[in-house]
Design an enzyme around this catalytic site. Structure first.
Site, PDB file in Angstrom:
ATOM      1  N   ARG A   1       0.830  -1.219   0.000  1.00  0.00           N
ATOM      2  CA  ARG A   1       0.000   0.000   0.000  1.00  0.00           C
ATOM      3  C   ARG A   1       0.866   1.272   0.000  1.00  0.00           C
ATOM      4  NH1 ARG A   1      -3.008  -3.736  -0.802  1.00  0.00           N
ATOM      5  NH2 ARG A   1      -5.120  -4.000  -0.001  1.00  0.00           N
TER       6      ARG A   1
ATOM      7  N   SER B   1     -10.752  -0.844   2.978  1.00  0.00           N
ATOM      8  CA  SER B   1     -10.036  -0.946   4.261  1.00  0.00           C
ATOM      9  C   SER B   1      -9.644   0.454   4.730  1.00  0.00           C
ATOM     10  CB  SER B   1      -8.763  -1.774   4.112  1.00  0.00           C
ATOM     11  OG  SER B   1      -9.050  -3.061   3.654  1.00  0.00           O
TER      12      SER B   1
ATOM     13  N   GLU C   1      -5.055   3.619   6.026  1.00  0.00           N
ATOM     14  CA  GLU C   1      -4.831   3.308   4.609  1.00  0.00           C
ATOM     15  C   GLU C   1      -5.470   4.388   3.730  1.00  0.00           C
ATOM     16  OE1 GLU C   1      -6.641   1.804   1.578  1.00  0.00           O
ATOM     17  OE2 GLU C   1      -5.978  -0.285   1.705  1.00  0.00           O
TER      18      GLU C   1
HETATM   19  P1  FAD Z   1      -8.907   8.418  -5.381  1.00  0.00           P
HETATM   20  O1  FAD Z   1      -9.583   8.022  -4.139  1.00  0.00           O
HETATM   21  O2  FAD Z   1      -9.588   9.370  -6.267  1.00  0.00           O
HETATM   22  O3  FAD Z   1      -7.446   8.964  -5.040  1.00  0.00           O
HETATM   23  C1  FAD Z   1      -6.611   8.269  -4.150  1.00  0.00           C
HETATM   24  C2  FAD Z   1      -5.273   9.033  -4.034  1.00  0.00           C
HETATM   25  O4  FAD Z   1      -4.598   9.027  -5.282  1.00  0.00           O
HETATM   26  C3  FAD Z   1      -5.444  10.508  -3.688  1.00  0.00           C
HETATM   27  O5  FAD Z   1      -4.323  10.893  -2.931  1.00  0.00           O
HETATM   28  C4  FAD Z   1      -5.426  11.202  -5.037  1.00  0.00           C
HETATM   29  O6  FAD Z   1      -5.029  12.555  -4.976  1.00  0.00           O
HETATM   30  C5  FAD Z   1      -4.412  10.348  -5.774  1.00  0.00           C
HETATM   31  N1  FAD Z   1      -4.631  10.279  -7.234  1.00  0.00           N
HETATM   32  C6  FAD Z   1      -5.732   9.785  -7.858  1.00  0.00           C
HETATM   33  N2  FAD Z   1      -5.541   9.811  -9.183  1.00  0.00           N
HETATM   34  C7  FAD Z   1      -4.321  10.339  -9.404  1.00  0.00           C
HETATM   35  C8  FAD Z   1      -3.572  10.644 -10.570  1.00  0.00           C
HETATM   36  N3  FAD Z   1      -4.030  10.394 -11.794  1.00  0.00           N
HETATM   37  N4  FAD Z   1      -2.349  11.207 -10.419  1.00  0.00           N
HETATM   38  C9  FAD Z   1      -1.863  11.471  -9.186  1.00  0.00           C
HETATM   39  N5  FAD Z   1      -2.524  11.218  -8.043  1.00  0.00           N
HETATM   40  C10 FAD Z   1      -3.744  10.646  -8.156  1.00  0.00           C
HETATM   41  N6  FAD Z   1      -7.610  -0.930  -2.567  1.00  0.00           N
HETATM   42  C11 FAD Z   1      -6.761  -1.986  -2.703  1.00  0.00           C
HETATM   43  O7  FAD Z   1      -5.544  -1.795  -2.864  1.00  0.00           O
HETATM   44  N7  FAD Z   1      -7.218  -3.267  -2.672  1.00  0.00           N
HETATM   45  C12 FAD Z   1      -8.519  -3.562  -2.500  1.00  0.00           C
HETATM   46  O8  FAD Z   1      -8.899  -4.725  -2.483  1.00  0.00           O
HETATM   47  C13 FAD Z   1      -9.438  -2.476  -2.363  1.00  0.00           C
HETATM   48  N8  FAD Z   1     -10.756  -2.723  -2.158  1.00  0.00           N
HETATM   49  C14 FAD Z   1     -11.613  -1.676  -2.022  1.00  0.00           C
HETATM   50  C15 FAD Z   1     -12.987  -1.966  -1.853  1.00  0.00           C
HETATM   51  C16 FAD Z   1     -13.894  -0.929  -1.730  1.00  0.00           C
HETATM   52  C17 FAD Z   1     -15.362  -1.256  -1.546  1.00  0.00           C
HETATM   53  C18 FAD Z   1     -13.454   0.420  -1.802  1.00  0.00           C
HETATM   54  C19 FAD Z   1     -14.441   1.537  -1.728  1.00  0.00           C
HETATM   55  C20 FAD Z   1     -12.110   0.704  -1.963  1.00  0.00           C
HETATM   56  C21 FAD Z   1     -11.169  -0.337  -2.072  1.00  0.00           C
HETATM   57  N9  FAD Z   1      -9.800  -0.105  -2.236  1.00  0.00           N
HETATM   58  C22 FAD Z   1      -8.927  -1.158  -2.405  1.00  0.00           C
HETATM   59  C23 FAD Z   1      -9.269   1.272  -2.232  1.00  0.00           C
HETATM   60  C24 FAD Z   1      -9.359   1.971  -3.606  1.00  0.00           C
HETATM   61  O9  FAD Z   1     -10.223   1.276  -4.465  1.00  0.00           O
HETATM   62  C25 FAD Z   1      -7.992   2.084  -4.267  1.00  0.00           C
HETATM   63  O10 FAD Z   1      -7.089   2.767  -3.440  1.00  0.00           O
HETATM   64  C26 FAD Z   1      -8.067   2.792  -5.622  1.00  0.00           C
HETATM   65  O11 FAD Z   1      -6.843   2.666  -6.310  1.00  0.00           O
HETATM   66  C27 FAD Z   1      -8.404   4.271  -5.487  1.00  0.00           C
HETATM   67  O12 FAD Z   1      -8.647   4.768  -6.786  1.00  0.00           O
HETATM   68  P2  FAD Z   1      -9.404   6.122  -7.029  1.00  0.00           P
HETATM   69  O13 FAD Z   1      -9.319   6.421  -8.482  1.00  0.00           O
HETATM   70  O14 FAD Z   1     -10.763   6.066  -6.458  1.00  0.00           O
HETATM   71  O15 FAD Z   1      -8.480   7.120  -6.203  1.00  0.00           O
HETATM   72  N1  EPU Z   2     -11.089 -10.890   9.733  1.00  0.00           N
HETATM   73  C1  EPU Z   2     -11.768 -10.972  10.920  1.00  0.00           C
HETATM   74  N2  EPU Z   2     -12.755 -10.066  11.170  1.00  0.00           N
HETATM   75  C2  EPU Z   2     -13.088  -9.102  10.292  1.00  0.00           C
HETATM   76  C3  EPU Z   2     -12.382  -9.003   9.071  1.00  0.00           C
HETATM   77  C4  EPU Z   2     -11.368  -9.921   8.802  1.00  0.00           C
HETATM   78  O1  EPU Z   2     -11.495 -11.842  11.743  1.00  0.00           O
HETATM   79  O2  EPU Z   2     -14.004  -8.340  10.574  1.00  0.00           O
HETATM   80  C5  EPU Z   2     -10.064 -11.896   9.417  1.00  0.00           C
HETATM   81  C6  EPU Z   2     -10.618 -12.876   8.367  1.00  0.00           C
HETATM   82  O3  EPU Z   2     -11.327 -13.899   8.941  1.00  0.00           O
HETATM   83  C7  EPU Z   2      -9.365 -13.349   7.688  1.00  0.00           C
HETATM   84  C8  EPU Z   2      -8.424 -12.166   7.800  1.00  0.00           C
HETATM   85  O4  EPU Z   2      -8.952 -11.310   8.804  1.00  0.00           O
HETATM   86  O5  EPU Z   2      -8.823 -14.432   8.408  1.00  0.00           O
HETATM   87  C9  EPU Z   2      -8.245 -11.407   6.492  1.00  0.00           C
HETATM   88  O6  EPU Z   2      -9.485 -10.899   6.048  1.00  0.00           O
HETATM   89  P1  EPU Z   2      -9.780 -10.595   4.497  1.00  0.00           P
HETATM   90  O7  EPU Z   2      -9.429 -11.785   3.664  1.00  0.00           O
HETATM   91  O8  EPU Z   2     -11.157 -10.066   4.400  1.00  0.00           O
HETATM   92  O9  EPU Z   2      -8.729  -9.505   4.078  1.00  0.00           O
HETATM   93  P2  EPU Z   2      -8.164  -8.230   4.845  1.00  0.00           P
HETATM   94  O10 EPU Z   2      -6.789  -8.537   5.307  1.00  0.00           O
HETATM   95  O11 EPU Z   2      -9.132  -7.732   5.844  1.00  0.00           O
HETATM   96  C10 EPU Z   2      -6.959  -7.259   2.744  1.00  0.00           C
HETATM   97  C11 EPU Z   2      -6.891  -5.936   2.044  1.00  0.00           C
HETATM   98  C12 EPU Z   2      -8.099  -5.749   1.151  1.00  0.00           C
HETATM   99  C13 EPU Z   2      -8.115  -6.875   0.118  1.00  0.00           C
HETATM  100  C14 EPU Z   2      -8.179  -8.219   0.854  1.00  0.00           C
HETATM  101  C15 EPU Z   2      -8.057  -9.395  -0.097  1.00  0.00           C
HETATM  102  C16 EPU Z   2      -5.599  -4.447   3.417  1.00  0.00           C
HETATM  103  C17 EPU Z   2      -5.589  -3.269   4.319  1.00  0.00           C
HETATM  104  N3  EPU Z   2      -6.790  -4.860   2.985  1.00  0.00           N
HETATM  105  O12 EPU Z   2      -8.076  -7.195   3.627  1.00  0.00           O
HETATM  106  O13 EPU Z   2      -7.971  -4.510   0.476  1.00  0.00           O
HETATM  107  O14 EPU Z   2      -9.219  -6.762  -0.742  1.00  0.00           O
HETATM  108  O15 EPU Z   2      -7.077  -8.314   1.795  1.00  0.00           O
HETATM  109  O16 EPU Z   2      -6.768  -9.471  -0.576  1.00  0.00           O
HETATM  110  O17 EPU Z   2      -4.534  -4.960   3.082  1.00  0.00           O
HETATM  111  C18 EPU Z   2      -8.471  -2.190   0.596  1.00  0.00           C
HETATM  112  O18 EPU Z   2      -7.247  -1.999   0.526  1.00  0.00           O
HETATM  113  O19 EPU Z   2      -9.290  -1.260   0.636  1.00  0.00           O
HETATM  114  C19 EPU Z   2      -8.969  -3.560   0.624  1.00  0.00           C
HETATM  115  C20 EPU Z   2     -10.258  -3.863   0.715  1.00  0.00           C
END
Ligand code: FAD
Ligand code: EPU
Length: 338
Positions: free
Chosen positions: A164, A238, A334
């Site tokens: 991240r 997250s 995050e």
């Molecule tokens: P924004 O929120 O618009 O911007 C994020 C940051 O990047 C800000 O600092 C912004 O200024 C900067 N930025 C954006 N675009 C540019 C650009 N073109 N040039 C320079 N700076 C820029 N993230 C994960 O890594 N893994 C996950 O599994 C994951 N799951 C998610 C699930 C949900 C339901 C949600 C809501 C979010 C999740 N995220 C996850 C977080 C998010 O999706 C990512 O961080 C994504 O890359 C953000 O993209 P965005 O375009 O919305 O960025």
């Molecule tokens: N867990 C709990 N309780 C909860 C949530 C999770 O006990 O309420 C335990 C689960 O049971 C599991 C472990 O935590 O054993 C991991 O949970 P999960 O697989 O849901 O993934 P996570 O570690 O919570 C991370 C990323 C996610 C990404 C998933 C899958 C971070 C901060 N988050 O979540 O990214 O989608 O793994 O790879 O690394 C994001 O960055 O926004 C995001 C959603």
């Protein structure tokens, strides 16, 4: 260049926080970006680059110009024996790129299906899920230096990707606008199915022959089952990172908390599941007015309707304090706080 003033950001951030921007504009080309950042009114005005707004929490109005990056286009720019090189403009929706690549049999992005947001933000925090991070498939990106208005190419090493993390969150913070990202995708897929519940989900789906389409579908199913859809409940995924502790620290925690969830890292440390720590502190499903902790995923804070960014930030601080006091572990944010 169309500039809106006192623009509500509620529809352009997935937390649906009702903050406003002093100025707001959408840019459709690199020339439009240059025109905007060079305009006399904006040269010394704070700038916020916005993609899909899915990783931000607005805690106040933004007293500057929000520039929504709308650059579009996906193209195969070259190929060699093993790889396709696919260049995507920063304003492309991430999941559209994933689907495009799957449909063309360009392998590597399938585990990153359904992550919200746009291509341009994907390198910011080296997005990752289900055993893959973009650093594994990233080739290079183009970015515009905001002050100098010069285009720079960043290689994978230049981005200093970590969990991240990237150079754009640190030494180059707020200095560049990413305009396109090129991915190096495999001709022969390297299926990654061991992470989390992927294998179990593939079995439930009755998959006999492994494909990148099947993995993508499995990942989408898992994500839909536990993560809230921002169209229904405001959230930014997250809220915290999963914290890293030393192996010694982990062993001590394991004696006190035998159920603790941790994953061994290559550097010998252990990554703890922050969701588990937060759940053990009793926060899962808790709601305070419209700010809450998601009922299926304690790592995700939610806005049920009209929570403010400050309410969510205050909640996150309380969570951090209780996790620190019960486990002695520091949680790090995050989400980007604005
Ligand atoms: P924004 O929120 O618009 O911007 C994020 C940051 O990047 C800000 O600092 C912004 O200024 C900067 N930025 C954006 N675009 C540019 C650009 N073109 N040039 C320079 N700076 C820029 N993230 C994960 O890594 N893994 C996950 O599994 C994951 N799951 C998610 C699930 C949900 C339901 C949600 C809501 C979010 C999740 N995220 C996850 C977080 C998010 O999706 C990512 O961080 C994504 O890359 C953000 O993209 P965005 O375009 O919305 O960025
Ligand atoms: N867990 C709990 N309780 C909860 C949530 C999770 O006990 O309420 C335990 C689960 O049971 C599991 C472990 O935590 O054993 C991991 O949970 P999960 O697989 O849901 O993934 P996570 O570690 O919570 C991370 C990323 C996610 C990404 C998933 C899958 C971070 C901060 N988050 O979540 O990214 O989608 O793994 O790879 O690394 C994001 O960055 O926004 C995001 C959603």
């Amino acid at each position: 260049m169309i500039i809106s003033e006192n623009y509500s950001l509620k529809q352009v951030n997935t937390f649906h926080i009702d903050a406003s921007a002093r100025y707001f504009t959408e840019v459709n080309s690199v020339d439009e970006i240059i025109e905007t950042v060079s305009a006399k009114l904006f040269v010394n005005t704070p700038k916020l680059i916005l993609g899909g707004g899915s990783n931000m929490l607005f805690t106040k109005d933004f007293d500057g110009i929000v520039i929504k990056n709308n650059l579009k286009g996906i193209e195969l720019i070259r190929e060699d024996n093993d790889y396709y090189y696919v260049k995507a403009a920063a304003g492309e929706v991430w999941h559209h790129l994933v689907i495009y690549c799957i449909n063309h049999n360009y392998a590597g992005l399938e585990n990153l299906s359904l992550i919200p947001g746009n291509v341009g933000a994907s390198p910011m925090q080296n997005i990752g899920a289900y055993g893959v991070e973009i650093k594994d498939v990233f080739y290079e990106l183009e970015a515009l230096h905001i002050k100098e208005k010069t285009t720079h190419i960043f290689s994978n090493a230049d981005c200093k990707f970590g969990y991240r993390e990237s150079v754009f969150k640190h030494e180059f913070k707020n200095q560049f606008i990413i305009t396109s990202v090129t991915f190096r995708l495999r001709k022969k897929p390297d299926f990654k199915t061991t992470y989390g519940a992927i294998e179990k989900e593939l079995e439930i789906m009755g998959i006999k022959k492994m494909t990148i389409q099947a993995i993508s579908m499995a990942v989408c199913n898992i994500r839909r089952s536990k993560l809230p859809n921002p169209d229904e409940i405001g959230n930014a995924g997250s809220f915290f990172k999963n914290p890293e502790v030393t192996a010694k620290n982990y062993q001590e925690l394991k004696i006190k908390f035998p159920e603790i969830v941790g994953y061994n890292l290559e550097n010998g440390n252990v990554k703890l599941a922050a969701g588990w720590l937060i759940e053990q502190c009793g926060w899962k499903g808790k709601r305070f007015d419209d700010a809450g902790v998601h009922q299926f995923q304690a790592l995700v804070l939610v806005n049920y309707a009209n929570a403010t960014g400050i309410e969510l930030l205050n909640l996150s601080e309380k969570i951090m304090l209780t996790v620190k006091s019960k486990f002695g572990v520091n949680l790090e944010l995050e989400v980007n706080i604005i």
